[in-house]
Design an enzyme around this catalytic site. Structure first.
Site, PDB file in Angstrom:
ATOM      1  N   HIS A  53       0.931  -1.209  -0.097  1.00  0.00           N
ATOM      2  CA  HIS A  53       0.107  -0.133  -0.077  1.00  0.00           C
ATOM      3  C   HIS A  53       1.021   1.046   0.052  1.00  0.00           C
ATOM      4  O   HIS A  53       1.939   1.211   0.371  1.00  0.00           O
ATOM      5  CB  HIS A  53      -0.915  -0.095   1.122  1.00  0.00           C
ATOM      6  N   GLU A  55       0.868   3.961   1.700  1.00  0.00           N
ATOM      7  CA  GLU A  55       1.043   4.490   2.728  1.00  0.00           C
ATOM      8  C   GLU A  55       2.130   3.795   3.632  1.00  0.00           C
ATOM      9  O   GLU A  55       2.992   4.116   4.261  1.00  0.00           O
ATOM     10  CB  GLU A  55      -0.181   4.612   3.902  1.00  0.00           C
ATOM     11  N   CYS A  83      -5.839   2.372   5.973  1.00  0.00           N
ATOM     12  CA  CYS A  83      -6.200   0.951   6.682  1.00  0.00           C
ATOM     13  C   CYS A  83      -5.475   0.887   8.274  1.00  0.00           C
ATOM     14  O   CYS A  83      -4.472   1.664   8.364  1.00  0.00           O
ATOM     15  CB  CYS A  83      -6.007  -0.167   5.663  1.00  0.00           C
ATOM     16  N   CYS A  86      -1.520   0.261   7.466  1.00  0.00           N
ATOM     17  CA  CYS A  86      -0.755   1.531   7.099  1.00  0.00           C
ATOM     18  C   CYS A  86      -0.771   2.440   8.234  1.00  0.00           C
ATOM     19  O   CYS A  86       0.490   3.082   8.446  1.00  0.00           O
ATOM     20  CB  CYS A  86      -1.255   1.998   6.023  1.00  0.00           C
TER      21      CYS A  86
END
Length: 158
Positions: A53, A55, A83, A86
């Site tokens: 991801h 992030e 999420c 992250c």
């Protein structure tokens, strides 16, 4: 800091991620002076890594590049509320502020049960509240919602 301009920049990074065959998420790391230090789009498909991801990856790279004191003064701008994974990575990297364009709940509305993105409906605040560090959390920003949502709607309706 001009949160809207930085969120728009993160959305440009998300568009580039899509152009590279990845999912539509983008993040940028900005220092206390307003300088963009890093940009990162999602790379899940490209790397064959479900944890790639934007992030999490930017938090990991930032923690390898800068000390915790500098990162405490930085802001991570991201198109979508991070999420839990992250948010945890941002916490451990010691990034002091998260600014997001749309909520994780809004993303869930768009993705539904899409197996490419089994979205949580938890929110970053719960992860931050469970920790021992203060992380500022700002968002959503309705002024950029339409732009971010438009990119996601095009992607998830394929």
């Amino acid at each position: 800091m001009d949160h809207i301009a930085y969120l728009r920049k993160a959305n440009e990074v998300a568009k580039q991620a899509v152009a590279e065959g990845n999912t539509p998420f983008g993040a940028i790391l900005v220092d206390a002076d307003g300088t963009i230090l890093m940009e990162q789009g999602n790379r899940e498909r490209e790397l064959h890594d479900a944890t790639a991801h934007a992030e999490r990856m930017i938090a990991s790279l930032a923690s390898q590049t800068y000390d915790k004191a500098k990162l405490a003064e930085c802001t991570l701008y991201t198109t979508v509320e991070p999420c839990p994974m992250c948010t945890g990575a941002i916490y451990w990297a010691n990034i002091g502020c998260i600014v997001f364009g749309i909520t994780e709940g809004k993303l869930l509305e768009m993705t539904g049960a899409d197996e490419k993105n089994p979205t949580f409906n938890m929110g970053a605040a719960k992860v931050i509240q469970a920790g021992q560090k203060k992380i500022n959390l700002l968002g959503p920003f309705p002024k950029v919602e339409e732009e971010i949502v438009a990119l996601h709607l095009r992607f998830w309706k394929k």
